[in-house]
Design a protein around this motif. Structure first.
Motif, mmCIF file in Angstrom:
data_model
loop_
_atom_site.group_PDB
_atom_site.id
_atom_site.type_symbol
_atom_site.label_atom_id
_atom_site.label_comp_id
_atom_site.label_asym_id
_atom_site.label_seq_id
_atom_site.Cartn_x
_atom_site.Cartn_y
_atom_site.Cartn_z
ATOM 1 N N MET A 192 1.532 1.383 -9.320
ATOM 2 C CA MET A 192 2.296 1.907 -10.456
ATOM 3 C C MET A 192 2.728 0.736 -11.335
ATOM 4 O O MET A 192 3.258 -0.252 -10.835
ATOM 5 N N PHE A 193 2.500 0.879 -12.624
ATOM 6 C CA PHE A 193 3.030 -0.089 -13.587
ATOM 7 C C PHE A 193 4.364 0.448 -14.088
ATOM 8 O O PHE A 193 4.455 1.622 -14.439
ATOM 9 N N LYS A 210 1.318 -7.946 -0.866
ATOM 10 C CA LYS A 210 0.907 -7.964 0.546
ATOM 11 C C LYS A 210 1.765 -8.987 1.319
ATOM 12 O O LYS A 210 2.234 -8.732 2.420
ATOM 13 N N ASN A 211 1.999 -10.154 0.691
ATOM 14 C CA ASN A 211 2.830 -11.183 1.343
ATOM 15 C C ASN A 211 4.251 -10.685 1.581
ATOM 16 O O ASN A 211 4.890 -11.020 2.568
ATOM 17 N N ARG A 212 4.740 -9.876 0.631
ATOM 18 C CA ARG A 212 6.131 -9.415 0.720
ATOM 19 C C ARG A 212 6.305 -8.456 1.884
ATOM 20 O O ARG A 212 7.376 -8.379 2.489
ATOM 21 N N SER A 213 5.247 -7.679 2.192
ATOM 22 C CA SER A 213 5.402 -6.702 3.270
ATOM 23 C C SER A 213 4.754 -7.194 4.570
ATOM 24 O O SER A 213 4.555 -6.425 5.499
ATOM 25 N N LEU A 258 3.140 3.823 -3.842
ATOM 26 C CA LEU A 258 2.221 2.744 -4.241
ATOM 27 C C LEU A 258 3.027 1.505 -4.623
ATOM 28 O O LEU A 258 4.195 1.612 -4.984
ATOM 29 N N PRO A 259 2.394 0.324 -4.566
ATOM 30 C CA PRO A 259 3.100 -0.885 -5.026
ATOM 31 C C PRO A 259 3.572 -0.702 -6.466
ATOM 32 O O PRO A 259 2.833 -0.137 -7.287
ATOM 33 N N HIS A 319 0.292 5.171 -13.841
ATOM 34 C CA HIS A 319 -0.496 5.124 -12.611
ATOM 35 C C HIS A 319 -1.789 4.378 -12.913
ATOM 36 O O HIS A 319 -2.593 4.824 -13.717
ATOM 37 N N TYR A 320 -1.991 3.252 -12.264
ATOM 38 C CA TYR A 320 -3.193 2.444 -12.505
ATOM 39 C C TYR A 320 -4.131 2.640 -11.328
ATOM 40 O O TYR A 320 -3.753 2.408 -10.179
#
Length: 433
Positions: A224-225, A346-349, A173-174, A215-216
């Motif tokens: 994940m925080f 999202k922009n990063r990937s 997860l991000p 886990h959020y």
């Protein structure tokens, strides 16, 4: 897991000069007056394709006589706790001092790899004098001259053998982390977002002993925080709280995909924040800036614009970052922080098809070609995105060596205008066609 080298030692032995050499910067202030390092004490470095973070501990010592030695001692303790490798720096011209002895005593008890580095060794006579430092009983000594750089290569060859391999997690997860100076409201934001049911997921392999992974999964968002806030009792020497939080920040930052940098609206963006920002940028992380305690600021219709401009001026040249104004206390716009962070992720990937890249970028380059050098014209043939964790682009051309920094920046701005890369550092390479 990040690999951190901490340079420890009493003041004025040359820690900052070594730091500058390793990070190839002139950022730390170097002066013969002890205790002069105040700002910029951590940077990125690389040796034989291994990346690591270097911390110069000297800068965290307060200048007041009574806490001076206590503060140095305490920093060494924090460094022992947090760093991967410790570089213990001493000065051949002064020999062993009481403070050196005391630091050596702490290091002997540590379980971490320690390198005794004898500085200012500029000739054969001093090589002989350096042998006195074997007396610490800390094993091999390394003689260097941090002014000229002699000996630093051999030292780094040995240091990197102690690094842990960074484990890349696949398709997890991000991972989002909140960083910032102490007391800006990091923990309060996490508590406000998560409510009472903290779903603490640990221990995940490869997480540091102290960062808590939460886990959020609420309101249609899942990630994940990484929380590192408030994990250690306050120290007696106030100056070192900052040092400790920097160590923690670096670990949290290197584990995350997106970094939310929280600042206090009343203090604005301080030098420590700018350092953290540039470290996140160098690590190619997504970045969002949160301005907390916005409810305490008197506002008119220009306030936000002026505040944003001030922040962006301090962050140059990378200014394409989202800024969210929040009040954790009043729960104002706190969910916007998550939405923005996930957009940045999202922009990063983001992957842009080669055909689209060429359709957009080649006409722009044709209209504004790179300036000719020595009568030679540079022709860019085509563009492609390189497969990597953050956006990287290769522009193939006939004379890549002639392309200068301003033109690279122009190309970066055009990429940002045409494909949204808000909050994400971009790397651009010109290669031989």
């Amino acid at each position: 897991m990040s690999n951190i080298i901490a340079i420890v030692g009493r003041p004025n032995v040359g820690k900052s000069t070594l730091f500058n050499r390793l990070t190839e910067s002139r950022k730390a202030i170097v002066d013969d007056f002890s205790g002069v390092t105040r700002d910029r004490h951590y940077g990125k470095a690389e040796w034989t394709n291994r990346e690591f973070t270097v911390i110069d501990t000297g800068g965290y010592v307060a200048n007041s006589e009574d806490v001076f030695e206590a503060a140095i001692r305490e920093q060494v303790v924090i460094a022992i706790e947090e760093a991967t490798v410790l570089v213990f720096m001493v000065d051949v011209t002064t020999g062993i001092t009481d403070l050196d002895d005391e630091i050596a005593q702490l290091l002997r008890r540590s379980k971490k790899p320690v390198f005794v580095v004898v500085n200012k060794v500029d000739n054969h006579q001093l090589e002989n004098d350096a042998t006195v430092f074997y007396g610490f009983g800390l094993g091999e000594i390394y003689t260097i001259s941090s002014m000229t750089g002699s000996g630093t290569g051999e030292l780094l060859d040995q240091v990197i053998t102690h690094f842990e391999d960074v484990v890349e997690e696949e398709n997890a997860l991000p991972k989002i982390t909140i960083v910032g100076r102490p007391n800006v409201g990091k923990s309060s934001l996490i508590n406000a977002l998560i409510g009472k049911d903290r779903n603490i997921v640990t221990p995940i392999a490869g997480t540091t002993r102290d960062s808590i992974h939460i886990h959020y999964n609420q309101f249609g968002h899942e990630f994940m925080f990484i929380d590192t806030a408030g994990l250690r009792k306050k120290t007696k020497v106030k100056e070192n709280i900052e040092f400790y939080s920097v160590m923690r920040t670096i670990k949290a930052l290197e584990e995350a995909d997106v970094v939310m940098l929280m600042i206090d609206a009343e203090d604005g963006l301080e030098s420590q924040d700018v350092n953290i920002f540039h470290l996140a940028e160098k690590n190619k992380k997504g970045i969002v800036i949160l301005v907390n305690k916005w409810d305490l600021i008197e506002k008119n219709n220009k306030t936000i614009k002026e505040f944003e401009d001030q922040i962006r001026t301090k962050l140059q040249p990378f200014t394409d970052v989202p800024i969210v104004f929040i009040s954790v206390l009043n729960k104002q716009r706190i969910f916007k922080t998550i939405e923005t962070a996930l957009e940045v992720h999202k922009n990063r990937s983001k992957k842009i098809p080669t055909s689209k890249l060429n359709d957009v970028m080649l006409p722009i380059i044709e209209n504004y070609p790179p300036p000719a050098l020595k009568g030679k014209y540079i022709k860019v043939k085509y563009v492609t995105q390189i497969n990597a964790t953050s956006p990287m682009f290769a522009f193939f051309c006939n004379l890549p060596q002639y392309i200068k920094e301003p033109y690279k920046r122009f190309i970066e701005n055009k990429l940002r205008e045409n494909f949204d890369f808000s909050g994400v550092p971009i790397q651009i390479y010109f290669r031989q066609k």
